[in-house]
Scaffold this active site. Structure first.
Site, short mmCIF file in Angstrom:
data_model
loop_
_atom_site.label_atom_id
_atom_site.label_comp_id
_atom_site.label_asym_id
_atom_site.label_seq_id
_atom_site.Cartn_x
_atom_site.Cartn_y
_atom_site.Cartn_z
N VAL A 91 0.80 -1.22 0.00
CA VAL A 91 0.00 0.00 0.00
C VAL A 91 0.84 1.27 0.00
O VAL A 91 0.31 2.36 -0.27
CB VAL A 91 -0.98 0.03 1.20
CG1 VAL A 91 -2.02 -1.07 1.07
CG2 VAL A 91 -0.23 -0.05 2.53
N TYR A 141 2.17 4.40 16.08
CA TYR A 141 0.88 3.91 15.61
C TYR A 141 -0.21 4.95 15.87
O TYR A 141 -1.02 5.27 14.98
CB TYR A 141 0.56 2.61 16.33
CG TYR A 141 -0.76 1.97 16.01
CD1 TYR A 141 -0.91 1.16 14.89
CD2 TYR A 141 -1.85 2.14 16.86
CE1 TYR A 141 -2.13 0.56 14.61
CE2 TYR A 141 -3.07 1.54 16.59
CZ TYR A 141 -3.20 0.75 15.46
OH TYR A 141 -4.41 0.15 15.19
N THR A 191 -7.14 -10.19 16.49
CA THR A 191 -6.45 -10.51 15.23
C THR A 191 -4.99 -10.75 15.56
O THR A 191 -4.56 -10.64 16.71
CB THR A 191 -6.57 -9.35 14.24
OG1 THR A 191 -5.85 -8.21 14.75
CG2 THR A 191 -8.03 -8.95 14.00
#
Length: 256
Positions: free
Chosen positions: A59, A148, A183
């Site tokens: 990406v 992040y 996840t």
């Protein structure tokens, strides 16, 4: 009739986790899905199972985005939606974060989202949708994940600006802001075939029982349902907004 019948949606980071569940749900709701990822074996397997198109996509590479869009248009003739889901997480204090690490996270999370909007928006059908994956951490601070957090705050800014700039074409742009979700990002045991991922999930539930009002870690399917809402006509008058899916974590903490 599915909620996405006739629509073509690109989902990044769709080989596993939230992206995979989004791809599965969107396909079940009638969309043609473009599964985009750098995990080729896993991505191809998901796409083959779903009857979807797989494209290799880093990406952070503009040429890769152009190729992915071209492949989608060649296969389906048009593009109606994008879910900018791909992202990475690194743990470190700000003062101990090497510049290389900061730029790595920025490259995937922030640059990837920017390039997705920049490349896909011009070819979206009028009335299309973009869903950007931000985070609970985009709306507050969180020690130990400063890089992040910075990128996820930036994604909210990109979301709002894109919503303003694309509104005249009826293109809606919103952000999902997940809290802790089960996840591989939160549960690395999912990446280790020798580990017991289900046992780790139960341990995470116990950990978040003390932190989250709903008393457990979230499931990627729950994020996928929110992304579906923002991609479908159910959210036809919604744009430029962050939507938190965190079990109540952002609401605050209980002292009793």
């Amino acid at each position: 009739m599915g909620k996405l019948d006739g629509r073509v949606v690109i989902v990044t980071g769709a080989a596993r986790g939230q992206g995979e569940q989004e791809a599965r749900l969107f396909r079940a709701e009638g969309a043609q899905v473009v599964v985009a990822d750098v995990l080729d074996d896993q991505g191809r397997a998901v796409a083959e199972e779903l009857g979807a198109l797989y494209v290799h996509l880093d990406v952070a590479e503009e040429d890769g985005w152009r190729a992915a869009v071209a492949a989608a248009k060649e296969a389906y003739g048009h593009v109606d939606g994008l879910v900018n889901n791909a992202g990475i997480l690194r743990f470190n204090t700000l003062v101990d974060t090497p510049l290389e690490e900061f730029l790595q996270v920025l490259r995937v999370n922030q640059v990837g989202c920017f390039l997705g909007i920049k490349t896909v928006a011009p070819v979206l059908e009028d009335g299309g949708t973009i869903v950007n994956t931000a985070s609970y951490a985009a709306l507050t601070g969180m020690a130990g994940v400063g890089t992040y957090t910075a990128t996820k705050h930036a994604i909210l800014g990109l979301t709002r600006v894109a919503a303003l700039e694309l509104a005249d074409r009826g293109i809606r742009v919103n952000a999902v802001c997940p809290g802790a979700i089960d996840t591989a990002m939160s549960n690395p045991a999912q990446l280790d075939p020798t580990a017991d991922a289900e046992q780790m999930s139960r341990a995470l539930d116990e950990l978040y029982r003390k932190l989250v009002p709903l008393g457990r870690i979230g499931r990627p399917e729950e994020v996928a349902r929110l992304a579906l809402f923002l991609t479908s006509a159910d959210s036809s008058y919604v744009t430029g907004q962050p939507f938190v899916v965190d079990g109540g974590w952002l609401a605050g903490v209980s002292v009793i």
